[in-house]
Enzyme design. Structure first.
Site, short mmCIF file in Angstrom:
data_model
loop_
_atom_site.label_atom_id
_atom_site.label_comp_id
_atom_site.label_asym_id
_atom_site.label_seq_id
_atom_site.Cartn_x
_atom_site.Cartn_y
_atom_site.Cartn_z
N CYS A 188 35.22 43.55 51.74
CA CYS A 188 33.90 43.61 52.37
C CYS A 188 34.03 44.00 53.85
O CYS A 188 34.46 45.10 54.17
CB CYS A 188 33.15 42.30 52.16
SG CYS A 188 31.39 42.41 52.56
N HIS B 157 33.05 42.24 46.35
CA HIS B 157 33.80 40.99 46.41
C HIS B 157 34.47 40.74 45.05
O HIS B 157 33.82 40.20 44.15
CB HIS B 157 32.86 39.82 46.73
CG HIS B 157 32.39 39.81 48.13
ND1 HIS B 157 33.08 39.21 49.15
CD2 HIS B 157 31.28 40.34 48.69
CE1 HIS B 157 32.43 39.36 50.29
NE2 HIS B 157 31.33 40.04 50.04
N GLU C 180 36.50 38.46 44.32
CA GLU C 180 36.58 37.01 44.11
C GLU C 180 35.26 36.42 43.62
O GLU C 180 35.22 35.28 43.16
CB GLU C 180 37.05 36.31 45.40
CG GLU C 180 36.00 36.12 46.46
CD GLU C 180 35.66 37.36 47.29
OE1 GLU C 180 34.84 37.22 48.23
OE2 GLU C 180 36.17 38.46 47.00
#
Length: 193
Positions: free
Chosen positions: A77, A175, A177
């Site tokens: 990001c 993202h 994650e």
């Protein structure tokens, strides 16, 4: 394997640590030069505003360290955006790893782009076992235009680089994650590079 997440006061650290743990590894959070240099893999996260994040990198001396790392580095990001030449956000210079300037989405688009969108034109070992047009989670108002270092594309009113790669440096605008099993596979691929 020694995995270091660069700690420079930017957000989204915990979710990355948990995702790494789910893959069966442990990550260390650090801004220590020697610890970062000795890592097998480095993750450069970021949530927040570019110019203040860049100030923190300069204050900590990480500004000169990161572009010279030799092991695989993954910017996520804002981390990816700070690896570019510059960004319109706060009119700030970046680390200059990727040869592209980050710009703001056109005013006609709702910003930030927030939620799920597809990635396609996948061109890197980062996307091993990832299908074209998988959905990833994004939150951003600025983007890197398509360039020679683009390894994944997303369309939000304009096609842009949702992932970049140059040598040992990788960046994702999305993202991983926060993108479920597909995102975890991308993190696993990064750890396997």
């Amino acid at each position: 394997m020694k995995i270091v997440i660069i700690n420079y006061g930017a957000g989204n650290i915990q979710s990355i640590m948990f995702a790494i743990e789910r893959l069966g590894f442990k990550a260390t959070l650090s801004n220590n030069r020697n610890e970062i240099l000795s890592a097998d893999k480095v993750i450069f996260p970021g949530v927040g505003e570019a110019s203040s994040a860049m100030e923190k990198l300069i204050e900590s001396g990480l500004y000169t360290l990161i572009p010279n790392l030799k092991q695989p580095v993954l910017g996520i990001c804002l981390g990816m955006q700070l690896m570019c030449k510059s960004t319109e956000e706060g009119n700030t210079s970046g680390l200059g790893i990727f040869d592209v300037d980050v710009i703001k989405f056109a005013p006609i688009l709702k910003v930030p782009q927030m939620g799920w969108n597809t990635i396609y034109n996948l061109q890197s070992p980062l996307f091993t076992e990832i299908n074209e047009n998988e959905y990833m989670y994004l939150v951003h108002s600025f983007y890197a235009p398509l360039c020679k270092e683009t390894i994944a594309t997303t369309n939000y009113g304009v096609e842009y680089a949702s992932a970049l790669q140059k040598n040992n440096f990788y960046g994702t605008q999305f993202h991983p994650e926060k993108s479920g099993a597909i995102g975890e596979q991308i993190l696993r691929n990064f750890l396997n590079i």
